[in-house]
Design an enzyme around this catalytic site. Sequence first.
Site, PDB file in Angstrom:
ATOM      1  N   GLY A  13      -0.997  27.078   4.615  1.00  0.00           N
ATOM      2  CA  GLY A  13      -1.142  27.697   5.928  1.00  0.00           C
ATOM      3  C   GLY A  13       0.001  27.269   6.826  1.00  0.00           C
ATOM      4  O   GLY A  13       0.814  26.407   6.462  1.00  0.00           O
ATOM      5  N   LEU A  14       0.061  27.857   7.990  1.00  0.00           N
ATOM      6  CA  LEU A  14       1.131  27.550   8.932  1.00  0.00           C
ATOM      7  C   LEU A  14       1.062  26.106   9.421  1.00  0.00           C
ATOM      8  O   LEU A  14       0.013  25.458   9.330  1.00  0.00           O
ATOM      9  CB  LEU A  14       1.047  28.491  10.142  1.00  0.00           C
ATOM     10  CG  LEU A  14       1.308  29.980   9.891  1.00  0.00           C
ATOM     11  CD1 LEU A  14       0.934  30.780  11.128  1.00  0.00           C
ATOM     12  CD2 LEU A  14       2.764  30.217   9.510  1.00  0.00           C
ATOM     13  N   SER A  15       2.160  25.624   9.964  1.00  0.00           N
ATOM     14  CA  SER A  15       2.162  24.320  10.631  1.00  0.00           C
ATOM     15  C   SER A  15       1.163  24.367  11.781  1.00  0.00           C
ATOM     16  O   SER A  15       1.156  25.310  12.565  1.00  0.00           O
ATOM     17  CB  SER A  15       3.565  24.009  11.163  1.00  0.00           C
ATOM     18  OG  SER A  15       3.578  22.771  11.858  1.00  0.00           O
ATOM     19  N   GLY A  16       0.291  23.366  11.850  1.00  0.00           N
ATOM     20  CA  GLY A  16      -0.708  23.342  12.910  1.00  0.00           C
ATOM     21  C   GLY A  16      -1.967  24.114  12.591  1.00  0.00           C
ATOM     22  O   GLY A  16      -2.869  24.228  13.422  1.00  0.00           O
ATOM     23  N   SER A  17      -2.066  24.645  11.371  1.00  0.00           N
ATOM     24  CA  SER A  17      -3.238  25.445  11.005  1.00  0.00           C
ATOM     25  C   SER A  17      -4.472  24.581  10.754  1.00  0.00           C
ATOM     26  O   SER A  17      -5.601  25.068  10.803  1.00  0.00           O
ATOM     27  CB  SER A  17      -2.946  26.288   9.759  1.00  0.00           C
ATOM     28  OG  SER A  17      -2.665  25.453   8.647  1.00  0.00           O
ATOM     29  N   GLY A  18      -4.245  23.303  10.473  1.00  0.00           N
ATOM     30  CA  GLY A  18      -5.355  22.399  10.199  1.00  0.00           C
ATOM     31  C   GLY A  18      -5.445  21.953   8.755  1.00  0.00           C
ATOM     32  O   GLY A  18      -6.429  21.337   8.348  1.00  0.00           O
ATOM     33  N   LYS A  19      -4.411  22.224   7.960  1.00  0.00           N
ATOM     34  CA  LYS A  19      -4.427  21.882   6.530  1.00  0.00           C
ATOM     35  C   LYS A  19      -4.726  20.404   6.286  1.00  0.00           C
ATOM     36  O   LYS A  19      -5.629  20.067   5.532  1.00  0.00           O
ATOM     37  CB  LYS A  19      -3.072  22.217   5.884  1.00  0.00           C
ATOM     38  CG  LYS A  19      -2.681  23.665   5.892  1.00  0.00           C
ATOM     39  CD  LYS A  19      -1.344  23.866   5.206  1.00  0.00           C
ATOM     40  CE  LYS A  19      -0.204  23.068   5.813  1.00  0.00           C
ATOM     41  NZ  LYS A  19       0.046  23.387   7.232  1.00  0.00           N
TER      42      LYS A  19
ATOM     43  N   SER B  93       3.835  25.429   2.070  1.00  0.00           N
ATOM     44  CA  SER B  93       4.147  26.199   0.847  1.00  0.00           C
ATOM     45  C   SER B  93       4.182  27.691   1.150  1.00  0.00           C
ATOM     46  O   SER B  93       3.284  28.433   0.742  1.00  0.00           O
ATOM     47  CB  SER B  93       3.155  25.883  -0.279  1.00  0.00           C
ATOM     48  OG  SER B  93       1.811  25.967   0.129  1.00  0.00           O
TER      49      SER B  93
END
Length: 200
Positions: free
Chosen positions: A33-39, A107
């Site tokens: 997921g995007l940066s800041g998405s909570g991964k 990724s």
Amino acid sequence: MSNKNIVWHDHHVSKEERSSIKNQKPCILWFTGLSGSGKSTIANAVEVKLNALQKHTYLLDGDNVRMGLNKGLGFSDEDRIENIRRIGEVSKLFVDAGTIVLTAFISPFQNERDTVRSLVQGGEFIEVFIDTPLGVCESRDPKGLYKKARKSEIANFTGISSPYEAPISPEIHILNDKISIEDVTQKIIDYLQDKGYLHA
């Protein structure tokens, strides 16, 4: 470049035997997921829950890996591809060890995620798409990276100046802007239990 003098060495203890004593089915939980998405936040919460269930896990986080194994790699498309290739190979080793490995990486390219999937057997790669709108990610901006990217202080920033290819058919799809971390975590644990990764 291949070396004809290198030969794969088979182990006397199998992946199945390693998994059996851990009472679990090994897999890669690939959070993208995007940066800041909570991964990373979600991956950490899932690992805590799995640990409480006495499962054998290891979490590979993007920033942490870049401080060691992938130190020296930049953020060009080529370096990002190499970053994911190395993580894929490490994850494959964890699976062979009978472990549930969690990875938290942007990724951004589907092809690279598919390449990691191809390294392991069917059912051993679980793509977890943390689908958070760009606006939400940017409003969080925990590291201040979006602000820098908007000022062109960071090149090749995913979602701003570099593309993110959303998963085509992830095993787990989390819409992460209106759901609690507890509910997300339980949804992932439920998937693992339902699919037989967590043996009683």
